[in-house]
Design an enzyme around this catalytic site. Structure first.
Site, PDB file in Angstrom:
ATOM      1  N   GLU A   1     -10.982  -1.471  -5.423  1.00  8.83           N
ATOM      2  CA  GLU A   1     -11.428  -0.486  -4.440  1.00  8.83           C
ATOM      3  C   GLU A   1     -10.497   0.733  -4.395  1.00  8.83           C
ATOM      4  O   GLU A   1      -9.321   0.631  -4.741  1.00  8.83           O
ATOM      5  CB  GLU A   1     -11.477  -1.134  -3.049  1.00  8.83           C
ATOM      6  CG  GLU A   1     -12.249  -0.318  -2.019  1.00  8.83           C
ATOM      7  CD  GLU A   1     -12.070  -0.800  -0.583  1.00  8.83           C
ATOM      8  OE1 GLU A   1     -11.044  -1.443  -0.284  1.00  8.83           O
ATOM      9  OE2 GLU A   1     -12.950  -0.522   0.243  1.00  8.83           O
TER      10      GLU A   1
ATOM     11  N   ARG B   1       0.826  -1.210   0.000  1.00  5.21           N
ATOM     12  CA  ARG B   1       0.000   0.000   0.000  1.00  5.21           C
ATOM     13  C   ARG B   1       0.862   1.263   0.000  1.00  5.21           C
ATOM     14  O   ARG B   1       0.472   2.296  -0.505  1.00  5.21           O
ATOM     15  CB  ARG B   1      -0.896   0.032   1.243  1.00  5.21           C
ATOM     16  CG  ARG B   1      -1.923  -1.076   1.285  1.00  5.21           C
ATOM     17  CD  ARG B   1      -2.701  -1.008   2.577  1.00  5.21           C
ATOM     18  NE  ARG B   1      -3.609  -2.144   2.719  1.00  5.21           N
ATOM     19  CZ  ARG B   1      -4.684  -2.130   3.496  1.00  5.21           C
ATOM     20  NH1 ARG B   1      -4.991  -1.053   4.195  1.00  5.21           N
ATOM     21  NH2 ARG B   1      -5.451  -3.189   3.580  1.00  5.21           N
TER      22      ARG B   1
HETATM   23  N1  5AD Z   1      -7.402 -10.186   6.517  1.00  5.24           N
HETATM   24  C1  5AD Z   1      -8.609  -9.933   7.064  1.00  5.24           C
HETATM   25  N2  5AD Z   1      -9.008  -8.720   7.445  1.00  5.24           N
HETATM   26  C2  5AD Z   1      -8.153  -7.702   7.267  1.00  5.24           C
HETATM   27  N3  5AD Z   1      -8.264  -6.388   7.561  1.00  5.24           N
HETATM   28  C3  5AD Z   1      -7.119  -5.773   7.195  1.00  5.24           C
HETATM   29  N4  5AD Z   1      -6.261  -6.675   6.678  1.00  5.24           N
HETATM   30  C4  5AD Z   1      -6.888  -7.881   6.724  1.00  5.24           C
HETATM   31  C5  5AD Z   1      -6.520  -9.187   6.319  1.00  5.24           C
HETATM   32  N5  5AD Z   1      -5.333  -9.422   5.770  1.00  5.24           N
HETATM   33  C6  5AD Z   1      -9.429  -5.767   8.140  1.00  5.24           C
HETATM   34  C7  5AD Z   1      -9.244  -5.205   9.539  1.00  5.24           C
HETATM   35  C8  5AD Z   1     -10.349  -4.184   9.607  1.00  5.24           C
HETATM   36  C9  5AD Z   1     -10.520  -3.721   8.179  1.00  5.24           C
HETATM   37  C10 5AD Z   1     -10.156  -2.316   7.912  1.00  5.24           C
HETATM   38  O1  5AD Z   1      -9.755  -4.606   7.395  1.00  5.24           O
HETATM   39  O2  5AD Z   1      -9.390  -6.179  10.523  1.00  5.24           O
HETATM   40  O3  5AD Z   1     -11.544  -4.833   9.963  1.00  5.24           O
END
Ligand code: 5AD
Length: 452
Positions: A140, A69
């Site tokens: 997104e 990112r």
């Molecule tokens: N796997 C699952 N959820 C994720 N989030 C960020 N990275 C991951 C990942 N690799 C989720 C965080 C938050 C949202 C912004 O994205 O837990 O809920």
């Protein structure tokens, strides 16, 4: 690029994100989608297959890791190496750029459901190129929503331009007969964002995308927690986005919606987390959002296991299915709230348009400078940071400090009155303490942060 066009053309329609969304919208059924991503390809595939089979996901994600990112590809590479060494994911997502086009195709082709790239990247130009060539059919982000809430020092002028590149690339695919779904990131900082602010950003990013040739847009909103306000926000979002696209001649752009389950602090207790997840599922279903992004019982801890992720999905599926025949969008209280959100959003957007002399890209830069657009709790130095939200006595999010938001005197008075009602109930003055209490309330088991 021609080879990528041919590759995208061969993807069956049941795996095209926009088609599946459109079919769901037609059936008035809210689709469910998780977030998920790990460092290594085989583990990532297993994870997504698990969410497809055990989680009953309708749509799949590939969440990109934080190094990618920030365009820090050397560190992403080290993360991949460390993950191989230790046998567990040392990145918080799937590093699409380092893995490259062929590996992405091995992921997207082996799944039954459409897959979207989800991230948070201010400069996502290279990521976009690789993702679309890699067979993802939805993408997104946006120049505001992936900058102001995510970055301290990226200038808005630059990120809007970077995202014009992404949208232009999508437009180029569209012209070649390939539709790629685009989704501005609705929840922004995920912290007590009033619907008018997130809706304004969603409309602007939709206009900017449509200008570059994007034809399929999913606008988003993060749950606030007051049911009436949440349903009204989705209703207003759909209406305002459609109106603005039509106004500028983008009548052929398809609009769907995404409802994000609560994006703020979660309770540690998994049983309580399921309560929060269920409430978000209910609001999404009653608002008839096209899809809902699902949280997991591990939200307070970090990246979830695949089992926890699937459990959040199944909880959501149960509630959505139970509520599929109920539609609360025309409930009188919802209509009243929706009208307020629409009016507030109109105030902001007409000022942005005025500042840009009709150009929303220029207007947005000027609007952030002037604090006409101001996103609560954002880290960006290009954000005024004068606006402060707090909940009213029924838990709807109102504004305690309105900064330079271009509201009418009536709208300003409305927000003040709503917060005074709460202050009276709590026998304390309207103050910053309310804001702090509200930020932590849901994690502690409440919606409104009352003194105890
Ligand atoms: N796997 C699952 N959820 C994720 N989030 C960020 N990275 C991951 C990942 N690799 C989720 C965080 C938050 C949202 C912004 O994205 O837990 O809920």
């Amino acid at each position: 690029m021609n080879e990528a066009i041919d590759y995208q053309k061969a993807i069956p329609s049941s795996k095209r994100f926009g088609n599946v969304l459109a079919e769901g919208a037609e059936r008035k059924e809210t689709l469910i989608q998780p977030r998920a991503g790990v460092a290594l390809t085989n583990e990532h595939i297993k994870l997504l297959q698990f969410l497809e089979s055990e989680g009953e996901a309708d749509l799949l994600p590939t969440t990109v890791d934080s190094y990618t990112r920030l365009n820090r590809y050397t560190e992403a590479e080290n993360g991949i190496a460390k993950s191989i060494e230790t046998g567990r994911s040392m990145l918080n997502g799937f590093p699409i750029v380092n893995h490259g086009v062929e590996v992405c195709r091995s992921v997207t082709s082996v799944l039954k459901k459409p897959v979207q790239v989800r991230h948070g990247t201010p400069d996502a130009r290279l990521l976009t190129e690789i993702s679309i060539a890699g067979g993802f059919t939805s993408y997104e982000g946006g120049g505001i929503s992936y900058n102001i809430p995510y970055s301290k020092a990226h200038s808005l002028e630059k990120t809007i331009s970077h995202w014009q590149y992404t949208d232009r690339l999508v437009g180029w695919y569209e012209e070649a007969g390939i539709s790629i779904n685009r989704e501005p990131f609705g929840p922004l900082t995920g912290t007590l964002i009033p619907p008018c602010i997130s809706n304004s950003v969603a409309v602007i990013e939709s206009l900017l995308a449509a200008t570059q040739g994007v034809k399929d847009i999913t606008v988003g909103y993060g749950q606030c927690g007051n049911l009436i306000q949440d349903i009204a926000a989705i209703r207003a979002l759909t209406k305002t986005t459609r109106d603005h696209l039509d106004k500028f001649g983008f009548n052929d752009v398809r609009v769907t919606t995404v409802f994000h389950q609560w994006m703020g602090g979660f309770p540690q207790d998994e049983a309580k987390a399921f309560g929060v997840i269920s409430w978000g599922a209910a609001a999404a279903a009653l608002a008839k959002a096209t899809k809902v992004i699902v949280k997991t019982p591990h939200e307070a801890m970090g990246v979830p296991t695949k089992e926890a992720n699937a459990a959040g999905l199944r909880t959501t599926k149960q509630v959505i299915s139970m509520l599929k025949d109920q539609d609360h969008r025309e409930v009188p209280a919802v209509l009243t709230e929706s009208n307020i959100i629409e009016e507030e959003t109109r105030c902001i957007l007409s000022k942005v348009e005025e500042l840009g002399k009709g150009d929303y890209a220029i207007g947005t830069v000027a609007a952030f400078e002037a604090g006409v657009l101001d996103i609560p709790f954002a880290p960006s130095k290009y954000n005024a940071g004068k606006v402060l939200p707090a909940r009213d006595n029924l838990g709807a999010i109102r504004l305690l400090e309105m900064g330079n938001l271009p509201f009418t005197p009536e709208l300003k008075a409305f927000h003040r009155t709503k917060l005074e009602e709460r202050a009276k109930q709590e026998k304390r003055p309207v103050s910053f303490q309310m804001v702090i209490d509200d930020v932590y309330a849901i994690g502690k088991g409440f919606l409104v942060g009352r003194p105890r």
